[in-house]
Scaffold this active site. Sequence first.
Site, PDB file in Angstrom:
ATOM      1  N   CYS A   1     -52.777  26.327 -17.761  1.00 24.33           N
ATOM      2  CA  CYS A   1     -52.442  26.649 -18.859  1.00 24.33           C
ATOM      3  C   CYS A   1     -52.301  28.132 -18.722  1.00 24.33           C
ATOM      4  O   CYS A   1     -52.640  28.895 -17.879  1.00 24.33           O
ATOM      5  CB  CYS A   1     -53.857  26.481 -19.859  1.00 24.33           C
ATOM      6  N   GLU A   2     -51.561  28.674 -19.786  1.00 29.99           N
ATOM      7  CA  GLU A   2     -50.691  30.148 -19.341  1.00 29.99           C
ATOM      8  C   GLU A   2     -52.041  31.267 -20.064  1.00 29.99           C
ATOM      9  O   GLU A   2     -51.953  32.385 -19.857  1.00 29.99           O
ATOM     10  CB  GLU A   2     -49.598  30.235 -20.234  1.00 29.99           C
ATOM     11  N   HIS A   3     -53.143  30.662 -20.751  1.00 34.21           N
ATOM     12  CA  HIS A   3     -54.116  31.833 -21.291  1.00 34.21           C
ATOM     13  C   HIS A   3     -55.114  31.983 -20.171  1.00 34.21           C
ATOM     14  O   HIS A   3     -55.648  32.907 -20.248  1.00 34.21           O
ATOM     15  CB  HIS A   3     -54.865  31.009 -22.603  1.00 34.21           C
ATOM     16  N   HIS A   4     -55.340  30.895 -19.326  1.00 34.59           N
ATOM     17  CA  HIS A   4     -56.405  31.148 -18.339  1.00 34.59           C
ATOM     18  C   HIS A   4     -56.263  30.860 -17.071  1.00 34.59           C
ATOM     19  O   HIS A   4     -56.924  30.837 -16.174  1.00 34.59           O
ATOM     20  CB  HIS A   4     -57.763  30.317 -18.901  1.00 34.59           C
TER      21      HIS A   4
ATOM     22  N   GLN B   1     -49.737  22.762 -23.523  1.00 29.15           N
ATOM     23  CA  GLN B   1     -49.571  21.384 -23.443  1.00 29.15           C
ATOM     24  C   GLN B   1     -48.368  21.120 -24.594  1.00 29.15           C
ATOM     25  O   GLN B   1     -47.375  20.174 -24.145  1.00 29.15           O
ATOM     26  CB  GLN B   1     -50.654  20.338 -23.770  1.00 29.15           C
TER      27      GLN B   1
ATOM     28  N   HIS C   1     -58.419  19.839 -20.643  1.00 30.57           N
ATOM     29  CA  HIS C   1     -58.264  21.183 -20.070  1.00 30.57           C
ATOM     30  C   HIS C   1     -59.425  21.652 -19.508  1.00 30.57           C
ATOM     31  O   HIS C   1     -60.480  21.781 -20.288  1.00 30.57           O
ATOM     32  CB  HIS C   1     -57.841  22.174 -21.415  1.00 30.57           C
TER      33      HIS C   1
ATOM     34  N   CYS D   1     -60.162  24.740 -19.252  1.00 23.84           N
ATOM     35  CA  CYS D   1     -60.589  25.957 -20.090  1.00 23.84           C
ATOM     36  C   CYS D   1     -61.534  25.578 -21.162  1.00 23.84           C
ATOM     37  O   CYS D   1     -62.239  26.479 -21.861  1.00 23.84           O
ATOM     38  CB  CYS D   1     -59.487  26.840 -20.407  1.00 23.84           C
TER      39      CYS D   1
HETATM   40 ZN   LIG Z   1     -56.724  27.602 -21.238  1.00 20.58          ZN
END
Ligand SMILES: [Zn+2]
Length: 186
Positions: free
Chosen positions: A78-81, A120, A148, A150
């Site tokens: 994921c690009e956030h974490h 996703q 996920h 995260c």
């Molecule tokens: Zn994430």
Amino acid sequence: MDTKKIESLVYQLLEAIGEDPNREGLLETPKRVAHMMHEMYAGIQYSNADIAKMHGKTFPVDTNQMVVVKDITCFSNCEHHMALMYNMNISIGYMPKGGVIGLSKIPRIAELCCKRLQLQEKIGEDIAEVISLATGSDDVIVHITACHSCMSARGVKSTDSKTTTLTTKGIFNEDAMIQRFMMLKA
Ligand SMILES: [Zn+2]
């Protein structure tokens, strides 16, 4: 990809989290992580159009019946974490427009779209776009479920929850077509 830079940054990261990058178990870790990232992010260097070109050789066919490749297993980050998306199951359908692509190309397309920093929802959009470019068909559907890390390993620690996304293009915006696809992929 700058693997030398990744190595030196991982070394610094180990220091920053309070580790000793020079202890025996960690000596090769920066190199290993750089090697892993080289593989894990292999899709970043290609645009969707590039991927379509790489896997877009079509074979002429008379049929206009739905093609479904289901239960493709992939993982992504994921690009956030930069956290792992795992237990990912992808099913892809399209309506041929005079030509089909090799069936083995479809999981390869999905894999390259996953090997980027992703969401996703965006993976579904990327796969649908590549399939559309590669086949010349505007009628594409992509169903994804994934866990996920995260969510499962931090924050809410919801270990068993799965996220499902559906991306539809063209004729697959119609409920009846979605139902037919869902039956075929079940
Ligand atoms: Zn994430």
